[in-house]
Motif scaffolding. Structure first.
Motif, short mmCIF file in Angstrom:
data_model
loop_
_atom_site.label_atom_id
_atom_site.label_comp_id
_atom_site.label_asym_id
_atom_site.label_seq_id
_atom_site.Cartn_x
_atom_site.Cartn_y
_atom_site.Cartn_z
N ASP A 173 54.67 -19.06 0.10
CA ASP A 173 53.68 -18.12 0.63
C ASP A 173 54.29 -16.78 0.98
OD1 ASP A 173 51.62 -19.79 0.34
OD2 ASP A 173 51.53 -20.44 2.43
N LYS B 145 52.02 -14.02 -5.52
CA LYS B 145 50.98 -14.95 -5.97
C LYS B 145 51.34 -15.67 -7.27
CE LYS B 145 48.83 -14.07 -2.42
NZ LYS B 145 49.10 -15.03 -1.37
N ILE C 134 49.86 -14.99 -13.32
CA ILE C 134 48.80 -14.16 -12.75
C ILE C 134 47.82 -13.70 -13.83
CG2 ILE C 134 48.43 -11.86 -11.73
CD1 ILE C 134 50.95 -12.67 -9.97
N TYR D 172 45.51 -16.49 -14.17
CA TYR D 172 44.56 -16.59 -13.05
C TYR D 172 43.46 -15.54 -13.18
CZ TYR D 172 48.50 -19.07 -10.84
OH TYR D 172 49.53 -19.91 -10.58
N LEU E 12 49.80 -8.36 -7.58
CA LEU E 12 49.70 -9.76 -7.17
C LEU E 12 51.05 -10.47 -7.28
CD1 LEU E 12 46.24 -10.56 -8.77
CD2 LEU E 12 46.78 -10.65 -6.33
N VAL F 15 44.14 -10.68 -0.29
CA VAL F 15 45.58 -10.49 -0.51
C VAL F 15 45.96 -9.21 0.23
CG1 VAL F 15 47.40 -10.19 -2.23
CG2 VAL F 15 45.36 -11.55 -2.79
N ARG G 91 58.27 -12.98 -2.33
CA ARG G 91 57.83 -11.92 -3.23
C ARG G 91 58.98 -11.70 -4.20
NH1 ARG G 91 55.16 -7.23 0.20
NH2 ARG G 91 56.18 -6.02 -1.42
N VAL H 89 40.39 -13.79 -9.55
CA VAL H 89 40.76 -12.57 -8.81
C VAL H 89 39.57 -11.60 -8.77
CG1 VAL H 89 42.32 -10.58 -8.78
CG2 VAL H 89 43.18 -12.84 -9.46
N PHE I 250 42.16 -13.46 -3.98
CA PHE I 250 42.62 -14.46 -4.93
C PHE I 250 42.08 -15.79 -4.42
CE2 PHE I 250 46.25 -17.37 -6.17
CZ PHE I 250 45.83 -17.50 -7.48
#
Ligand code: URA
Length: 248
Positions: A91, A13, A19, A22, A8, A56, A94, A28, A51
């Motif tokens: 968005d 994300k 994460i 989350y 993720l 994803v 990475r 998730v 997610f």
């Protein structure tokens, strides 16, 4: 197989610690089941990970074409300046993205942002002579003699430590007493190469923009500071620059 939190994070994300939070919050799911273990090993090709109920999608490699603006450094992090990675939206960002090569802080134009280390290594290796074309506005009147000079190797190093360039193609777009516009195509990527080559023939660079890289052309629709994904065709072109230039 890869840890869920790592997967993720790579897909942009959040940070690993965000994460983990989350995942604890139950946001998730893997194959429709809420998962609370951040260290769960998953196969990103066959597992459906969501997610906040949004799939994803797993992409191993991504490739973006950026029209680099001035004032931004070609690095992944910097203490003082904005980086080219900061331009990539949340968005799309990475953790493993990096610029393929460097443009100076005051240079604009085509820069590839990717996470494909192997391809980057190959394209930037001195063994592969990938063509890069730059548009430059320079001081003084560029002449046909200058064109001839750069067709041969020139020393952009010092007498003690010479640094010879490979033959380059200089095209004159306009030539005036005060300034000229040129395209310079080189096959290498030495530090400040274009500025040093032009300085060698007594033309200080005032503006520099990269317009091609390994057969790819800067998309004219991209304004400075904008980027877009490369098409599949463009990625193939990048992976096989032999059609545009020679290797070895
Ligand atoms: N050559 C330079 O001098 N600067 C760049 O940014 C790229 C090539």
């Amino acid at each position: 197989m890869v840890r869920l939190d790592k997967f993720l994070a790579e897909m942009g994300k959040g940070t690993r610690s965000e994460i983990k939070k989350y995942i604890k919050q139950g946001r998730v799911r893997v194959n429709d089941k809420v998962v609370k273990a951040a260290d769960l090993k998953i196969d990103p090709d066959s597992c459906l990970v969501t997610f906040d109920d949004v799939k994803v999608a797993y992409e191993e490699y991504v490739y973006y074409m950026l029209n680099k603006p001035k004032g931004v450094v070609s690095a992944t992090s910097d203490n003082r300046n904005k980086t080219v990675i900061d331009i990539i939206s949340k968005d799309d960002r990475r953790r493993d993205l990096f610029p393929m090569g460097r443009l100076d802080i005051d240079t604009t134009g085509l820069l590839i942002i990717s996470n494909d280390g192997e391809l980057s290594h190959r394209l930037l290796s001195p063994k592969y002579h990938v063509d890069k074309c730059y548009y430059a506005v320079v001081e003084g009147m560029v002449t046909e003699d200058d064109v001839d000079t750069l067709k041969e190797p020139v020393n952009i190093g010092s007498e003690e430590e010479p640094m010879l360039t490979m033959p380059a193609v200089l095209e004159i777009v306009s030539a005036g007493e005060d300034k000229s516009e040129v395209y310079l195509t080189i096959k290498e990527g030495k530090y400040h190469q274009v500025k040093r080559m032009m300085a060698k023939i007594n033309h200080q660079v005032m503006e520099l923009k990269r317009v091609t890289f390994g057969g790819l052309k800067l998309d004219e629709k991209l304004k400075e500071g904008e980027y877009r994904r490369l098409s599949e065709e463009e990625v193939s072109m990048l992976k096989d620059p032999s059609e545009q230039s020679s290797s070895g």
